[in-house]
Design a protein around this motif. Structure first.
Motif, PDB file in Angstrom:
ATOM      1  N   GLN A 123       0.779  -1.237   0.068  1.00 19.64           N
ATOM      2  CA  GLN A 123       0.085   0.044   0.064  1.00 19.64           C
ATOM      3  C   GLN A 123       0.765   1.195  -0.077  1.00 19.64           C
ATOM      4  OE1 GLN A 123      -2.411  -0.541   3.483  1.00 19.64           O
ATOM      5  NE2 GLN A 123      -3.704  -2.316   2.643  1.00 19.64           N
ATOM      6  N   ASP A 124       2.050   1.353   0.543  1.00 22.81           N
ATOM      7  CA  ASP A 124       2.813   2.586   0.443  1.00 22.81           C
ATOM      8  C   ASP A 124       3.581   2.489  -0.968  1.00 22.81           C
ATOM      9  OD1 ASP A 124       5.364   3.958   0.678  1.00 22.81           O
ATOM     10  OD2 ASP A 124       5.043   4.105   2.991  1.00 22.81           O
ATOM     11  N   LYS A 125       3.056   3.305  -1.762  1.00 24.64           N
ATOM     12  CA  LYS A 125       3.618   3.529  -2.917  1.00 24.64           C
ATOM     13  C   LYS A 125       5.032   3.638  -3.227  1.00 24.64           C
ATOM     14  CE  LYS A 125      -0.567   6.035  -4.806  1.00 24.64           C
ATOM     15  NZ  LYS A 125      -1.263   7.143  -5.367  1.00 24.64           N
ATOM     16  N   LYS A 126       5.799   4.457  -2.449  1.00 27.33           N
ATOM     17  CA  LYS A 126       7.138   4.439  -2.145  1.00 27.33           C
ATOM     18  C   LYS A 126       7.833   3.206  -2.190  1.00 27.33           C
ATOM     19  CE  LYS A 126      11.241   6.984  -0.634  1.00 27.33           C
ATOM     20  NZ  LYS A 126      11.815   8.019   0.261  1.00 27.33           N
ATOM     21  N   ILE A 127       7.297   2.028  -1.389  1.00 31.26           N
ATOM     22  CA  ILE A 127       8.012   0.930  -1.081  1.00 31.26           C
ATOM     23  C   ILE A 127       7.545   0.243  -2.370  1.00 31.26           C
ATOM     24  CG2 ILE A 127       7.976  -1.008   0.344  1.00 31.26           C
ATOM     25  CD1 ILE A 127       7.159   0.774   2.496  1.00 31.26           C
ATOM     26  N   ARG A 128       6.277   0.092  -2.785  1.00 26.40           N
ATOM     27  CA  ARG A 128       5.581  -0.765  -3.541  1.00 26.40           C
ATOM     28  C   ARG A 128       6.206  -0.809  -5.017  1.00 26.40           C
ATOM     29  NH1 ARG A 128      -0.043   0.481  -4.526  1.00 26.40           N
ATOM     30  NH2 ARG A 128       0.884   2.061  -6.023  1.00 26.40           N
ATOM     31  N   ASN A 129       6.655   0.614  -5.250  1.00 27.25           N
ATOM     32  CA  ASN A 129       7.131   0.897  -6.610  1.00 27.25           C
ATOM     33  C   ASN A 129       8.847   0.625  -6.847  1.00 27.25           C
ATOM     34  OD1 ASN A 129       4.786   1.746  -7.556  1.00 27.25           O
ATOM     35  ND2 ASN A 129       5.160   3.981  -7.272  1.00 27.25           N
ATOM     36  N   ASN A 130       9.243   0.263  -5.560  1.00 24.14           N
ATOM     37  CA  ASN A 130      10.813   0.115  -5.442  1.00 24.14           C
ATOM     38  C   ASN A 130      11.173  -1.184  -5.037  1.00 24.14           C
ATOM     39  OD1 ASN A 130      12.069   2.910  -6.458  1.00 24.14           O
ATOM     40  ND2 ASN A 130      10.270   3.561  -4.946  1.00 24.14           N
ATOM     41  N   PHE A 131      10.476  -2.092  -4.412  1.00 25.14           N
ATOM     42  CA  PHE A 131      11.196  -3.159  -3.875  1.00 25.14           C
ATOM     43  C   PHE A 131      11.214  -4.388  -5.012  1.00 25.14           C
ATOM     44  CE2 PHE A 131       6.653  -4.369  -2.994  1.00 25.14           C
ATOM     45  CZ  PHE A 131       6.429  -5.681  -3.588  1.00 25.14           C
ATOM     46  N   ILE A 132      10.851  -4.402  -6.250  1.00 26.86           N
ATOM     47  CA  ILE A 132      11.085  -5.620  -6.860  1.00 26.86           C
ATOM     48  C   ILE A 132      12.281  -5.722  -7.526  1.00 26.86           C
ATOM     49  CG2 ILE A 132       9.925  -6.636  -9.052  1.00 26.86           C
ATOM     50  CD1 ILE A 132       7.272  -5.326  -8.013  1.00 26.86           C
ATOM     51  N   LEU A 134      15.257  -3.912  -7.453  1.00 25.75           N
ATOM     52  CA  LEU A 134      16.146  -3.091  -6.949  1.00 25.75           C
ATOM     53  C   LEU A 134      17.616  -3.846  -6.488  1.00 25.75           C
ATOM     54  CD1 LEU A 134      14.485  -0.520  -4.680  1.00 25.75           C
ATOM     55  CD2 LEU A 134      15.252  -0.181  -7.285  1.00 25.75           C
ATOM     56  N   GLY A 135      18.562  -3.129  -6.526  1.00 30.34           N
ATOM     57  CA  GLY A 135      20.095  -3.757  -6.249  1.00 30.34           C
ATOM     58  C   GLY A 135      19.889  -3.539  -4.598  1.00 30.34           C
ATOM     59  N   LYS A 136      21.095  -4.045  -3.932  1.00 24.17           N
ATOM     60  CA  LYS A 136      21.352  -4.022  -2.650  1.00 24.17           C
ATOM     61  C   LYS A 136      21.160  -2.571  -1.850  1.00 24.17           C
ATOM     62  CE  LYS A 136      24.054  -5.861   1.098  1.00 24.17           C
ATOM     63  NZ  LYS A 136      25.384  -6.642   1.442  1.00 24.17           N
ATOM     64  N   VAL A 137      21.849  -1.505  -2.684  1.00 23.73           N
ATOM     65  CA  VAL A 137      21.763  -0.206  -2.229  1.00 23.73           C
ATOM     66  C   VAL A 137      20.375   0.515  -2.129  1.00 23.73           C
ATOM     67  CG1 VAL A 137      22.618   2.226  -2.510  1.00 23.73           C
ATOM     68  CG2 VAL A 137      24.105   0.326  -2.897  1.00 23.73           C
ATOM     69  N   GLU A 138      19.422   0.203  -2.953  1.00 22.38           N
ATOM     70  CA  GLU A 138      18.312   0.803  -3.021  1.00 22.38           C
ATOM     71  C   GLU A 138      17.341   0.013  -1.999  1.00 22.38           C
ATOM     72  OE1 GLU A 138      20.141   1.437  -6.881  1.00 22.38           O
ATOM     73  OE2 GLU A 138      19.873  -0.435  -5.779  1.00 22.38           O
ATOM     74  N   LEU A 139      17.675  -1.450  -1.881  1.00 21.96           N
ATOM     75  CA  LEU A 139      16.866  -2.229  -0.786  1.00 21.96           C
ATOM     76  C   LEU A 139      17.262  -1.520   0.709  1.00 21.96           C
ATOM     77  CD1 LEU A 139      16.951  -5.666  -1.956  1.00 21.96           C
ATOM     78  CD2 LEU A 139      14.951  -4.558  -1.808  1.00 21.96           C
ATOM     79  N   ILE A 140      18.398  -1.248   0.723  1.00 23.79           N
ATOM     80  CA  ILE A 140      18.903  -0.681   2.250  1.00 23.79           C
ATOM     81  C   ILE A 140      18.061   0.612   2.395  1.00 23.79           C
ATOM     82  CG2 ILE A 140      20.962   0.509   3.432  1.00 23.79           C
ATOM     83  CD1 ILE A 140      22.550  -1.654   2.148  1.00 23.79           C
ATOM     84  N   ASP A 141      18.075   1.579   1.188  1.00 22.30           N
ATOM     85  CA  ASP A 141      17.523   2.802   1.377  1.00 22.30           C
ATOM     86  C   ASP A 141      15.972   2.551   1.667  1.00 22.30           C
ATOM     87  OD1 ASP A 141      19.562   4.210   0.794  1.00 22.30           O
ATOM     88  OD2 ASP A 141      19.188   4.311  -1.256  1.00 22.30           O
ATOM     89  N   MET A 142      15.099   1.632   1.297  1.00 20.56           N
ATOM     90  CA  MET A 142      13.878   1.442   1.368  1.00 20.56           C
ATOM     91  C   MET A 142      13.587   0.832   3.020  1.00 20.56           C
ATOM     92  SD  MET A 142      11.938   2.051  -0.752  1.00 20.56           S
ATOM     93  CE  MET A 142      12.648   3.365  -1.040  1.00 20.56           C
ATOM     94  N   LEU A 143      14.485  -0.004   3.321  1.00 22.36           N
ATOM     95  CA  LEU A 143      14.560  -0.482   4.592  1.00 22.36           C
ATOM     96  C   LEU A 143      14.613   0.584   5.737  1.00 22.36           C
ATOM     97  CD1 LEU A 143      13.742  -2.683   6.822  1.00 22.36           C
ATOM     98  CD2 LEU A 143      16.784  -3.401   6.326  1.00 22.36           C
ATOM     99  N   ILE A 144      15.472   1.550   5.436  1.00 22.49           N
ATOM    100  CA  ILE A 144      15.764   2.676   6.095  1.00 22.49           C
ATOM    101  C   ILE A 144      14.408   3.476   6.612  1.00 22.49           C
ATOM    102  CG2 ILE A 144      17.120   4.886   6.570  1.00 22.49           C
ATOM    103  CD1 ILE A 144      19.444   3.485   5.441  1.00 22.49           C
ATOM    104  N   TYR A 145      14.060   3.509   5.113  1.00 25.79           N
ATOM    105  CA  TYR A 145      12.735   4.486   4.777  1.00 25.79           C
ATOM    106  C   TYR A 145      11.546   3.854   5.978  1.00 25.79           C
ATOM    107  CZ  TYR A 145       8.212   5.951   2.977  1.00 25.79           C
ATOM    108  OH  TYR A 145       6.999   6.212   2.579  1.00 25.79           O
ATOM    109  N   ILE A 146      11.472   2.487   5.678  1.00 25.29           N
ATOM    110  CA  ILE A 146      10.587   1.869   6.674  1.00 25.29           C
ATOM    111  C   ILE A 146      10.833   1.825   8.112  1.00 25.29           C
ATOM    112  CG2 ILE A 146       9.526  -0.501   7.349  1.00 25.29           C
ATOM    113  CD1 ILE A 146       9.967  -1.296   4.333  1.00 25.29           C
TER     114      ILE A 146
END
Length: 394
Positions: A123-132, A134-146
């Motif tokens: 449901q969170d658009k920022k996460i939904r549009n970016n978790f599929i 992505l590389g490790k750096v982007e995944l880290i950014d998403m986890l920090i965001y969460i």
């Protein structure tokens, strides 16, 4: 769950949704006429006379499924895990009703959870549009965001949550232990990955079984039983001939609230059974036990569920050879030829392959050919899920 086991109020609700669909919905009106569904009969006989509806029916006669009502509606799409995504629509009031049913279940587990401390990767658009992809750096950014949102609950597919857990274990992210409950949704949850996630996040996990079409079907209680949300959906288990059965079969659901786009005797293609047991949690609603896959997840020629079979082997290997496999996927290319994709862990060794081959051949036969292929990562599909097994044999 047998209709005879329903109380009078639920039988009345089931009858009313069927009656409404026959009157207001073109597809069901035509279907009931074709199969001589007589609304003057008992609800048990009415239900029995209605044929099962498949996803293919919905795709072929899509617009016939929209009931004649002027109420505003909201468009949704299924994940497309069985092919082309299916358009589903619900009125605003139907979405509210379905949402409240899920929140009642969450509140029964944790009275402090609310919309402000609940984060969903869907449901969170920022996460939904970016978790599929992505590389490790982007995944880290998403986890920090969460983590910065300080959620009490986190909801998402186990494949995505597992990726986040590995980042925490590797020390890539400073986790503050704010998450109290992780809700798994959208994928089969195996015990090995579940225990790993609980250990890393230091929290409880719970399973929501549902589909985009009808939303919640069953919710897990404190004793790890999936209870049917029986004020929202009626669940039937059918055999290969479409007849109700007390044994393992395909999960067929009837939504008790969808009127704009009714789902009556809708085959989810999931495999499961209704357990004949009482639960210590005190709920009287039926308990459904999922079998870890869908009809198309069966290993062709062996009548074995690939997700369960290879998941069981993975569990064994993970315990015998810890930190050897980061992730895996198996594809059946021909009847006796399998490709075993592996993301190697720090302690990967050839003895693991030898043991895996031995276990597979013991169950499927000595003529099995297994090709091991090494990848840097197992990609998630476009719907954010990871299939443990996939067959390409017709």
């Amino acid at each position: 769950m047998k209709i005879n086991n329903l109380d009078d109020n639920k039988k009345k609700t089931l009858y009313e949704i069927i009656k409404y669909s026959g009157e207001k919905n073109q597809y069901y009106h035509n279907l009931f006429s074709q199969f001589n569904v007589d609304m003057s009969e008992s609800v048990e006989d009415i239900y029995k006379n209605i044929p099962i509806t498949s996803k293919e029916n919905f795709r072929k006669k899509h617009f016939e499924f929209f009931s004649d009502t002027e109420e505003m509606y909201i468009q949704e799409f299924t994940s497309g895990s069985t092919g082309i995504p299916l358009e589903c629509i619900k009125t605003k009031s139907e979405r509210v009703k379905a949402g409240l049913a899920l929140w009642r279940k969450r509140k029964s587990i944790d009275k402090y959870v609310n919309v402000n401390n609940f984060v969903s990767v869907w449901q969170d658009k920022k996460i939904r549009n970016n978790f599929i992809h992505l590389g490790k750096v982007e995944l880290i950014d998403m986890l920090i965001y969460i983590i910065n949102k300080k959620p009490r609950w986190l909801s998402g597919p186990i494949s995505v949550i597992e990726l986040y857990a590995k980042l925490i274990e590797e020390g890539c992210v400073d986790y503050n232990n704010s998450i109290q409950v992780i809700e798994f949704i959208g994928e089969y949850v195996d015990s090995h990955r579940r225990e790993y996630i609980e250990r890393i996040f230091k929290c409880r996990t719970v399973i929501l079984y549902g589909t985009r079409e009808v939303w919640g079907i069953a919710y897990e209680c404190e004793h790890k039983h999936l209870h049917v949300i029986d004020d929202m959906v009626f669940v039937d288990i059918v055999d290969k001939d479409g007849n109700s059965t007390d044994e393992e079969g395909e999960v067929v659901v009837t939504s008790l609230y969808n009127k704009k786009m009714p789902f009556i005797k809708y085959n989810t293609n999931d495999l499961g059974l209704i357990k004949k047991t009482t639960c210590k949690c005190g709920l009287n609603s039926p308990i459904i036990e999922l079998k870890g896959g869908r009809v198309m997840d069966i290993i062709k020629g062996y009548n074995v569920l690939g997700n369960v079979f290879f998941g069981r082997i993975s569990d064994f290997l993970a315990k015998k050879y810890p930190k050897s496999i980061e992730a895996f996927k198996v594809e059946q290319i021909e009847m006796n030829y399998f490709k075993y994709y592996i993301v190697q862990g720090k302690k990967y060794g050839k003895e693991l392959e030898k043991k895996a081959t031995e276990l597979i051949k013991k169950e499927l036969g000595e003529n099995i050919i297994i090709e091991y292929i090494y990848l840097e990562k197992i990609p998630l599909s476009s719907n954010g899920k990871r299939k443990v097994f996939e067959t390409f044999v017709n």
